[in-house]
Motif scaffolding. Structure first.
Motif, PDB file in Angstrom:
ATOM      1  N   THR A 173      52.464 -26.396 -26.414  1.00  0.00           N
ATOM      2  CA  THR A 173      52.082 -27.396 -27.395  1.00  0.00           C
ATOM      3  C   THR A 173      53.261 -28.341 -27.534  1.00  0.00           C
ATOM      4  O   THR A 173      54.324 -27.954 -28.014  1.00  0.00           O
ATOM      5  N   MET A 174      53.085 -29.571 -27.072  1.00  0.00           N
ATOM      6  CA  MET A 174      54.162 -30.559 -27.118  1.00  0.00           C
ATOM      7  C   MET A 174      54.110 -31.287 -28.457  1.00  0.00           C
ATOM      8  O   MET A 174      53.055 -31.788 -28.860  1.00  0.00           O
ATOM      9  N   LEU A 175      55.258 -31.345 -29.122  1.00  0.00           N
ATOM     10  CA  LEU A 175      55.362 -31.941 -30.453  1.00  0.00           C
ATOM     11  C   LEU A 175      56.419 -33.043 -30.442  1.00  0.00           C
ATOM     12  O   LEU A 175      57.581 -32.817 -30.763  1.00  0.00           O
ATOM     13  N   PRO A 176      56.047 -34.271 -30.054  1.00  0.00           N
ATOM     14  CA  PRO A 176      57.014 -35.376 -30.122  1.00  0.00           C
ATOM     15  C   PRO A 176      57.492 -35.576 -31.554  1.00  0.00           C
ATOM     16  O   PRO A 176      56.715 -35.508 -32.501  1.00  0.00           O
ATOM     17  N   VAL A 177      58.786 -35.838 -31.692  1.00  0.00           N
ATOM     18  CA  VAL A 177      59.417 -35.823 -33.015  1.00  0.00           C
ATOM     19  C   VAL A 177      59.576 -37.234 -33.580  1.00  0.00           C
ATOM     20  O   VAL A 177      60.000 -38.160 -32.887  1.00  0.00           O
ATOM     21  N   LEU A 178      59.238 -37.348 -34.863  1.00  0.00           N
ATOM     22  CA  LEU A 178      59.506 -38.548 -35.651  1.00  0.00           C
ATOM     23  C   LEU A 178      60.882 -38.395 -36.279  1.00  0.00           C
ATOM     24  O   LEU A 178      61.107 -37.490 -37.076  1.00  0.00           O
ATOM     25  N   TYR A 179      61.825 -39.300 -35.907  1.00  0.00           N
ATOM     26  CA  TYR A 179      63.234 -39.114 -36.287  1.00  0.00           C
ATOM     27  C   TYR A 179      63.837 -40.503 -36.514  1.00  0.00           C
ATOM     28  O   TYR A 179      64.293 -41.157 -35.583  1.00  0.00           O
ATOM     29  N   SER A 180      63.852 -40.966 -37.760  1.00  0.00           N
ATOM     30  CA  SER A 180      64.269 -42.341 -38.057  1.00  0.00           C
ATOM     31  C   SER A 180      65.555 -42.464 -38.857  1.00  0.00           C
ATOM     32  O   SER A 180      66.194 -43.522 -38.842  1.00  0.00           O
ATOM     33  N   LEU A 217      53.603 -42.448 -31.828  1.00  0.00           N
ATOM     34  CA  LEU A 217      52.190 -42.593 -31.470  1.00  0.00           C
ATOM     35  C   LEU A 217      52.036 -43.066 -30.027  1.00  0.00           C
ATOM     36  O   LEU A 217      51.090 -42.660 -29.332  1.00  0.00           O
ATOM     37  N   ARG A 218      52.961 -43.897 -29.538  1.00  0.00           N
ATOM     38  CA  ARG A 218      52.919 -44.307 -28.128  1.00  0.00           C
ATOM     39  C   ARG A 218      53.165 -43.112 -27.208  1.00  0.00           C
ATOM     40  O   ARG A 218      52.523 -42.983 -26.158  1.00  0.00           O
ATOM     41  N   VAL A 219      54.106 -42.254 -27.587  1.00  0.00           N
ATOM     42  CA  VAL A 219      54.363 -41.057 -26.776  1.00  0.00           C
ATOM     43  C   VAL A 219      53.130 -40.155 -26.764  1.00  0.00           C
ATOM     44  O   VAL A 219      52.713 -39.654 -25.708  1.00  0.00           O
ATOM     45  N   ILE A 220      52.525 -39.940 -27.918  1.00  0.00           N
ATOM     46  CA  ILE A 220      51.334 -39.091 -28.000  1.00  0.00           C
ATOM     47  C   ILE A 220      50.216 -39.670 -27.142  1.00  0.00           C
ATOM     48  O   ILE A 220      49.530 -38.939 -26.402  1.00  0.00           O
ATOM     49  N   GLU A 221      50.020 -40.975 -27.202  1.00  0.00           N
ATOM     50  CA  GLU A 221      48.985 -41.622 -26.392  1.00  0.00           C
ATOM     51  C   GLU A 221      49.267 -41.444 -24.903  1.00  0.00           C
ATOM     52  O   GLU A 221      48.360 -41.168 -24.105  1.00  0.00           O
ATOM     53  N   ALA A 222      50.537 -41.579 -24.511  1.00  0.00           N
ATOM     54  CA  ALA A 222      50.897 -41.429 -23.105  1.00  0.00           C
ATOM     55  C   ALA A 222      50.676 -40.010 -22.600  1.00  0.00           C
ATOM     56  O   ALA A 222      50.409 -39.796 -21.405  1.00  0.00           O
ATOM     57  N   LEU A 223      50.767 -39.037 -23.499  1.00  0.00           N
ATOM     58  CA  LEU A 223      50.589 -37.637 -23.116  1.00  0.00           C
ATOM     59  C   LEU A 223      49.124 -37.208 -23.093  1.00  0.00           C
ATOM     60  O   LEU A 223      48.806 -36.111 -22.608  1.00  0.00           O
ATOM     61  N   GLU A 224      48.240 -38.040 -23.599  1.00  0.00           N
ATOM     62  CA  GLU A 224      46.824 -37.661 -23.715  1.00  0.00           C
ATOM     63  C   GLU A 224      46.223 -37.187 -22.387  1.00  0.00           C
ATOM     64  O   GLU A 224      45.508 -36.182 -22.362  1.00  0.00           O
ATOM     65  N   PRO A 225      46.506 -37.840 -21.252  1.00  0.00           N
ATOM     66  CA  PRO A 225      45.915 -37.358 -19.991  1.00  0.00           C
ATOM     67  C   PRO A 225      46.382 -35.975 -19.565  1.00  0.00           C
ATOM     68  O   PRO A 225      45.765 -35.357 -18.688  1.00  0.00           O
ATOM     69  N   LEU A 226      47.486 -35.501 -20.140  1.00  0.00           N
ATOM     70  CA  LEU A 226      48.022 -34.191 -19.754  1.00  0.00           C
ATOM     71  C   LEU A 226      47.416 -33.047 -20.559  1.00  0.00           C
ATOM     72  O   LEU A 226      47.656 -31.876 -20.250  1.00  0.00           O
ATOM     73  N   THR A 263      47.692 -27.084 -22.240  1.00  0.00           N
ATOM     74  CA  THR A 263      48.572 -28.062 -22.874  1.00  0.00           C
ATOM     75  C   THR A 263      47.900 -28.733 -24.059  1.00  0.00           C
ATOM     76  O   THR A 263      46.799 -29.276 -23.920  1.00  0.00           O
ATOM     77  N   GLU A 264      48.559 -28.687 -25.221  1.00  0.00           N
ATOM     78  CA  GLU A 264      48.100 -29.424 -26.404  1.00  0.00           C
ATOM     79  C   GLU A 264      49.229 -30.354 -26.844  1.00  0.00           C
ATOM     80  O   GLU A 264      50.395 -30.147 -26.493  1.00  0.00           O
ATOM     81  N   VAL A 265      48.880 -31.384 -27.603  1.00  0.00           N
ATOM     82  CA  VAL A 265      49.858 -32.343 -28.096  1.00  0.00           C
ATOM     83  C   VAL A 265      49.642 -32.553 -29.589  1.00  0.00           C
ATOM     84  O   VAL A 265      48.527 -32.884 -30.018  1.00  0.00           O
ATOM     85  N   GLY A 266      50.689 -32.322 -30.371  1.00  0.00           N
ATOM     86  CA  GLY A 266      50.658 -32.586 -31.803  1.00  0.00           C
ATOM     87  C   GLY A 266      51.780 -33.533 -32.160  1.00  0.00           C
ATOM     88  O   GLY A 266      52.098 -34.454 -31.399  1.00  0.00           O
TER      89      GLY A 266
END
Length: 462
Positions: free
Chosen positions: A161-168, A192-201, A206-209
């Protein structure tokens, strides 16, 4: 049809004898029947085993930190009250992350995942925050480094489960990031761009959160902005209340403790995993349990960093759900995490056999089943049980090991978790595919060679 016959298997309802497990070509279990006859004739069976368990879910991982293991165990030169702590360790980690490349990230993750598989983990939740190049620029492919970690998971054969991080921000009140944090910088649109790019995977493995790093690094407004776009069934993880200093900073800024602030401002529910949540007041314990969120506990890292002890007994009494992770990966063993989860409570309360319930009095069974359920929930994937509709993720114990000799079934997990330091995991299947045989990962030598080369390259930057 693919088949496995277990003389003894851990099903959702507990240990059962003579269990026939079947899975389809996609790696999903279609049958898990106790009291079954051993197939014969044309009904061939792939393997007959003595003890089969569902593979464990590792719900909190920063895979690149595996290459840092053992390199921070030297005391610094304390000045005044500045003692070694989570915060001094974090400075060392930042320096290490400064020079790591996408190729390094993939090689380190593959090594970690092969080790986790050999010790009983079959799924990972990757809390992924090294997303920019060393100069702070986004890569031409915004999901470059996340894709590398997913590639490593596929090479090793582990679910992810891939979890791209929000870090500002660098602290409460939207403090500006420090120069050493520039590789981690993301705003809601970046994530959100990273999550969209990972959608085909996204697939059965594989899950994406998403993962707001913490209330120090992401504002409530940003978190809610991301959640408005993220599909409602995707997992959401966050670091929270890990350190006393963090709690005090939250109080100074907002007048509320981190968990109080989060629960007041965000709709926290079953899709959430609150990682660490170490320092809680009793009302926070109850509210967190009532939310349905999973407590993501990482006892070996929490001990290594001097975080503290989670209030497990109160949380369980309130009906809370928990899972385990290896976080900074100074251990890759599910058994060690569960053992120290219980031992920490014994030391704190000066009693024994704490992680139990009225229905389950065996500590090993309670811990393994509880961590499976919480980990599966936190992963957002159909894992954590030998049951139809779940992934065919199975670990086979070494029934020839002396620690398992002559045991009653209700003693097996107690011995597995609490007796000795040998690895009793013999074979591991993920999604219907054997990835560990006789305690050796199928690609172990090639993965290790690449990892060693990565270590050599990174050490040139000391």
């Amino acid at each position: 049809m693919n088949r496995l016959f277990a003389r003894n298997a851990l099903l959702p309802e507990g240990w059962r004898k003579d269990v026939l497990i079947e899975w389809d070509a996609n790696g999903t279990i279609v049958r898990a029947e106790a009291g079954a006859a051993l197939p014969s004739g044309e009904q061939v069976v792939a393997q007959i085993v003595e003890y089969a368990l569902p593979g464990m879910i590792n719900l909190h991982s920063h895979s690149f930190q595996r290459a840092l293991g053992g390199r921070t165990e030297k005391a610094g030169d304390a000045v005044g009250n500045l003692k070694d702590s989570f915060w001094t360790w974090r400075d060392l980690m930042y320096r290490f992350a400064r020079n790591i490349t996408p190729e390094h990230i993939e090689a380190i993750a593959a090594q970690l995942f092969s080790e986790c598989l050999r010790h009983g983990y079959t799924s990972m939740c990757e809390f992924h925050y090294v997303q920019r190049a060393p100069d702070g620029a986004m890569y031409p492919r915004p999901a470059e480094t996340a894709e590398r970690v997913i590639a490593a998971a596929r090479l090793a054969g582990i679910g992810i489960t891939m979890l791209p991080v929000l870090y500002s921000y660098s602290g409460f009140g939207e403090s500006a990031l420090k120069p050493e944090q520039k590789r981690f910088k993301t705003d809601p649109q970046d994530v959100l761009r990273v999550i969209e790019a990972l959608e085909p995977l996204r697939d059965a493995q594989t899950e994406v959160g998403v993962a707001p790093h913490s209330l120090r690094a992401a504002s409530v407004a940003q978190i809610n902005e991301v959640l408005l776009t993220l599909p409602g069934d995707r997992p959401v993880h966050i670091h929270i209340a890990e350190q006393k200093q963090e709690v005090q900073q939250s109080l100074d800024w907002s007048g509320r403790r981190p968990v109080q602030w989060l629960l007041d401002q965000v709709d926290v529910n079953e899709r959430w995993c609150l990682v660490h949540a170490t320092h809680l007041m009793r009302d926070e314990v109850d509210l967190m349990a009532q939310s349905g969120a999973v407590a993501g506990l990482c006892p070996t890292t929490e001990a290594n960093l001097g975080d503290g002890l989670f209030p497990l007994e109160d949380f369980l009494a309130a009906g809370g759900r928990f899972g385990i992770g290896s976080d900074s990966h100074i251990s890759q063993s599910a058994v060690e995490e569960l053992r120290w989860l219980e031992y920490g409570q014994r030391l704190q309360h000066q009693r024994r056999n704490i992680a139990v319930s009225a229905e389950q009095r065996n500590v090993g069974d309670f811990l393994w089943q509880g961590a499976l359920q919480g980990g599966a929930q936190a992963s957002g994937r159909p894992v954590g049980a030998l049951a139809p509709g779940r992934r065919a993720d199975v670990i086979v114990l070494d029934d020839q090991h002396p620690n398992l000799y002559g045991l009653a079934l209700d003693e097996v997990l107690g011995s597995f978790v609490f007796c000795g330091n040998d690895n009793l995991v013999k074979d591991v299947m993920v999604g219907g595919r054997w990835v560990v045989r006789n305690q050796q990962h199928v690609a172990q030598q090639a993965i290790a060679a690449r990892f060693k080369q990565t270590l050599a390259e990174l050490r040139e930057f000391r």
